[in-house]
Design a protein around this motif. Structure first.
Motif, PDB file in Angstrom:
ATOM      1  N   MET A   1       0.840  -1.165   0.000  1.00  0.00           N
ATOM      2  CA  MET A   1       0.000   0.000   0.000  1.00  0.00           C
ATOM      3  C   MET A   1       0.895   1.243   0.000  1.00  0.00           C
ATOM      4  SD  MET A   1      -2.724   1.284   2.814  1.00  0.00           S
ATOM      5  CE  MET A   1      -4.233   0.603   2.217  1.00  0.00           C
ATOM      6  N   VAL A   2       0.523   2.222  -0.782  1.00  0.00           N
ATOM      7  CA  VAL A   2       1.295   3.454  -0.913  1.00  0.00           C
ATOM      8  C   VAL A   2       0.644   4.542  -0.063  1.00  0.00           C
ATOM      9  CG1 VAL A   2       2.093   5.207  -2.522  1.00  0.00           C
ATOM     10  CG2 VAL A   2       2.017   2.825  -3.237  1.00  0.00           C
ATOM     11  N   ARG A   3       1.477   5.241   0.637  1.00  0.00           N
ATOM     12  CA  ARG A   3       1.008   6.315   1.508  1.00  0.00           C
ATOM     13  C   ARG A   3       0.824   7.590   0.693  1.00  0.00           C
ATOM     14  NH1 ARG A   3       3.866   9.875   5.451  1.00  0.00           N
ATOM     15  NH2 ARG A   3       5.755   9.413   4.312  1.00  0.00           N
ATOM     16  N   PHE A   4      -0.213   8.365   1.012  1.00  0.00           N
ATOM     17  CA  PHE A   4      -0.447   9.646   0.366  1.00  0.00           C
ATOM     18  C   PHE A   4       0.457  10.696   1.005  1.00  0.00           C
ATOM     19  CE2 PHE A   4      -2.782  13.640  -0.222  1.00  0.00           C
ATOM     20  CZ  PHE A   4      -2.900  13.616  -1.603  1.00  0.00           C
ATOM     21  N   LYS A   5       1.321  11.306   0.218  1.00  0.00           N
ATOM     22  CA  LYS A   5       2.292  12.251   0.755  1.00  0.00           C
ATOM     23  C   LYS A   5       1.825  13.686   0.517  1.00  0.00           C
ATOM     24  CE  LYS A   5       6.020   9.043   0.452  1.00  0.00           C
ATOM     25  NZ  LYS A   5       7.378   8.760   0.072  1.00  0.00           N
ATOM     26  N   ASN A   6       2.064  14.515   1.506  1.00  0.00           N
ATOM     27  CA  ASN A   6       1.591  15.889   1.478  1.00  0.00           C
ATOM     28  C   ASN A   6       2.744  16.874   1.504  1.00  0.00           C
ATOM     29  OD1 ASN A   6      -1.243  15.264   1.751  1.00  0.00           O
ATOM     30  ND2 ASN A   6      -0.792  14.721   3.857  1.00  0.00           N
ATOM     31  N   ARG A   7       2.426  18.093   1.176  1.00  0.00           N
ATOM     32  CA  ARG A   7       3.286  19.242   1.412  1.00  0.00           C
ATOM     33  C   ARG A   7       2.463  20.204   2.256  1.00  0.00           C
ATOM     34  NH1 ARG A   7       6.979  16.595   0.799  1.00  0.00           N
ATOM     35  NH2 ARG A   7       8.387  16.529  -0.951  1.00  0.00           N
ATOM     36  N   TRP A   8       3.141  20.876   3.150  1.00  0.00           N
ATOM     37  CA  TRP A   8       2.500  21.805   4.078  1.00  0.00           C
ATOM     38  C   TRP A   8       3.048  23.199   3.829  1.00  0.00           C
ATOM     39  CZ3 TRP A   8      -1.218  19.870   7.345  1.00  0.00           C
ATOM     40  CH2 TRP A   8      -1.289  18.486   7.414  1.00  0.00           C
ATOM     41  N   LEU A   9       2.156  24.139   3.530  1.00  0.00           N
ATOM     42  CA  LEU A   9       2.536  25.526   3.295  1.00  0.00           C
ATOM     43  C   LEU A   9       2.196  26.352   4.531  1.00  0.00           C
ATOM     44  CD1 LEU A   9       0.992  25.993  -0.249  1.00  0.00           C
ATOM     45  CD2 LEU A   9       3.411  26.031   0.260  1.00  0.00           C
ATOM     46  N   LEU A  10       3.145  27.122   5.000  1.00  0.00           N
ATOM     47  CA  LEU A  10       2.907  28.079   6.070  1.00  0.00           C
ATOM     48  C   LEU A  10       2.847  29.448   5.404  1.00  0.00           C
ATOM     49  CD1 LEU A  10       2.701  28.721   9.112  1.00  0.00           C
ATOM     50  CD2 LEU A  10       5.184  28.962   9.110  1.00  0.00           C
ATOM     51  N   VAL A  11       1.673  30.072   5.458  1.00  0.00           N
ATOM     52  CA  VAL A  11       1.438  31.318   4.736  1.00  0.00           C
ATOM     53  C   VAL A  11       0.997  32.394   5.718  1.00  0.00           C
ATOM     54  CG1 VAL A  11       0.141  32.410   2.869  1.00  0.00           C
ATOM     55  CG2 VAL A  11       0.666  29.979   2.735  1.00  0.00           C
ATOM     56  N   GLU A  12       1.561  33.588   5.547  1.00  0.00           N
ATOM     57  CA  GLU A  12       1.129  34.744   6.328  1.00  0.00           C
ATOM     58  C   GLU A  12       0.320  35.645   5.400  1.00  0.00           C
ATOM     59  OE1 GLU A  12       3.000  38.193   9.193  1.00  0.00           O
ATOM     60  OE2 GLU A  12       4.257  37.299   7.655  1.00  0.00           O
ATOM     61  N   PHE A  13      -0.927  35.944   5.781  1.00  0.00           N
ATOM     62  CA  PHE A  13      -1.775  36.847   5.017  1.00  0.00           C
ATOM     63  C   PHE A  13      -1.733  38.213   5.683  1.00  0.00           C
ATOM     64  CE2 PHE A  13      -3.580  32.762   3.778  1.00  0.00           C
ATOM     65  CZ  PHE A  13      -3.673  32.928   2.409  1.00  0.00           C
ATOM     66  N   MET A  14      -0.947  39.124   5.113  1.00  0.00           N
ATOM     67  CA  MET A  14      -0.803  40.456   5.687  1.00  0.00           C
ATOM     68  C   MET A  14      -1.899  41.359   5.125  1.00  0.00           C
ATOM     69  SD  MET A  14       3.328  40.795   5.531  1.00  0.00           S
ATOM     70  CE  MET A  14       3.463  40.152   3.872  1.00  0.00           C
ATOM     71  N   PRO A  15      -2.776  41.892   5.992  1.00  0.00           N
ATOM     72  CA  PRO A  15      -3.843  42.764   5.496  1.00  0.00           C
ATOM     73  C   PRO A  15      -3.278  44.103   5.023  1.00  0.00           C
ATOM     74  CG  PRO A  15      -3.937  42.569   7.878  1.00  0.00           C
ATOM     75  CD  PRO A  15      -2.851  41.664   7.421  1.00  0.00           C
ATOM     76  N   VAL A  16      -3.853  44.603   3.941  1.00  0.00           N
ATOM     77  CA  VAL A  16      -3.462  45.901   3.400  1.00  0.00           C
ATOM     78  C   VAL A  16      -4.432  46.931   3.956  1.00  0.00           C
ATOM     79  CG1 VAL A  16      -3.201  47.276   1.298  1.00  0.00           C
ATOM     80  CG2 VAL A  16      -2.559  44.858   1.301  1.00  0.00           C
TER      81      VAL A  16
END
Length: 154
Positions: A1-16
């Motif tokens: 069985m193959v595992r589902f691999k992920n990527r994790w994005l850390l994003v900062e949403f700076m308000p204008v």
């Protein structure tokens, strides 16, 4: 069985800050997901959404530090990253997205988020012109946010 691999994005949403825009309700994970979905559809079409749609998920958002953790499948993480970068408005309010960190595990993303939150609190203290060793409500909030981030599961 193959595992589902992920990527994790850390994003900062700076308000204008915009004097002409009315006060809008606070941002949350569902609004970010909807805006991200629309950005993928607009910029990459149905094929792009078909690639990332099943794996795309907003796991965490902090309204205090404007930090968001997004999970996406490993094969198509560049589509999600591009959609985040091309995102300009959420619910009619302007934001500048800043991808702070990309990781293959949630643990490393959690560590990066905690470190980034410390930097944000240091920025708040610098704006308030308080000493870095000063004890204030930011310390309690920082511990609360760190506990929330550490409680995230894959």
């Amino acid at each position: 069985m193959v595992r589902f691999k992920n990527r994790w994005l850390l994003v900062e949403f700076m308000p204008v800050a915009d004097a002409n825009s009315p006060s809008s309700p606070p941002l949350d994970g569902q609004k970010i997901f909807s805006a991200l979905r629309q950005s993928v559809l607009t910029n990459f079409g149905d094929v792009g959404w078909g690639s990332v749609g099943m794996s795309l998920n907003v796991k965490y958002y902090s309204p205090m530090t404007h930090v968001c953790i997004i999970r996406v499948g490993r094969e198509h993480h560049k589509i999600a990253w591009g959609a985040v970068t091309l995102l300009t408005t959420i619910e009619g309010r302007r934001y500048i997205p800043n991808v702070v960190h990309l990781s293959g595990t949630i643990k490393h993303t959690q560590l990066a988020a905690i470190a980034h939150n410390r930097e944000v609190v240091a920025r708040f203290r610098a704006q308030a012109k308080t000493a870095s060793a000063y004890q204030d409500s930011y310390d309690a909030k920082l511990q609360e946010i760190s506990a929330e981030i550490e409680a995230l599961q894959d």
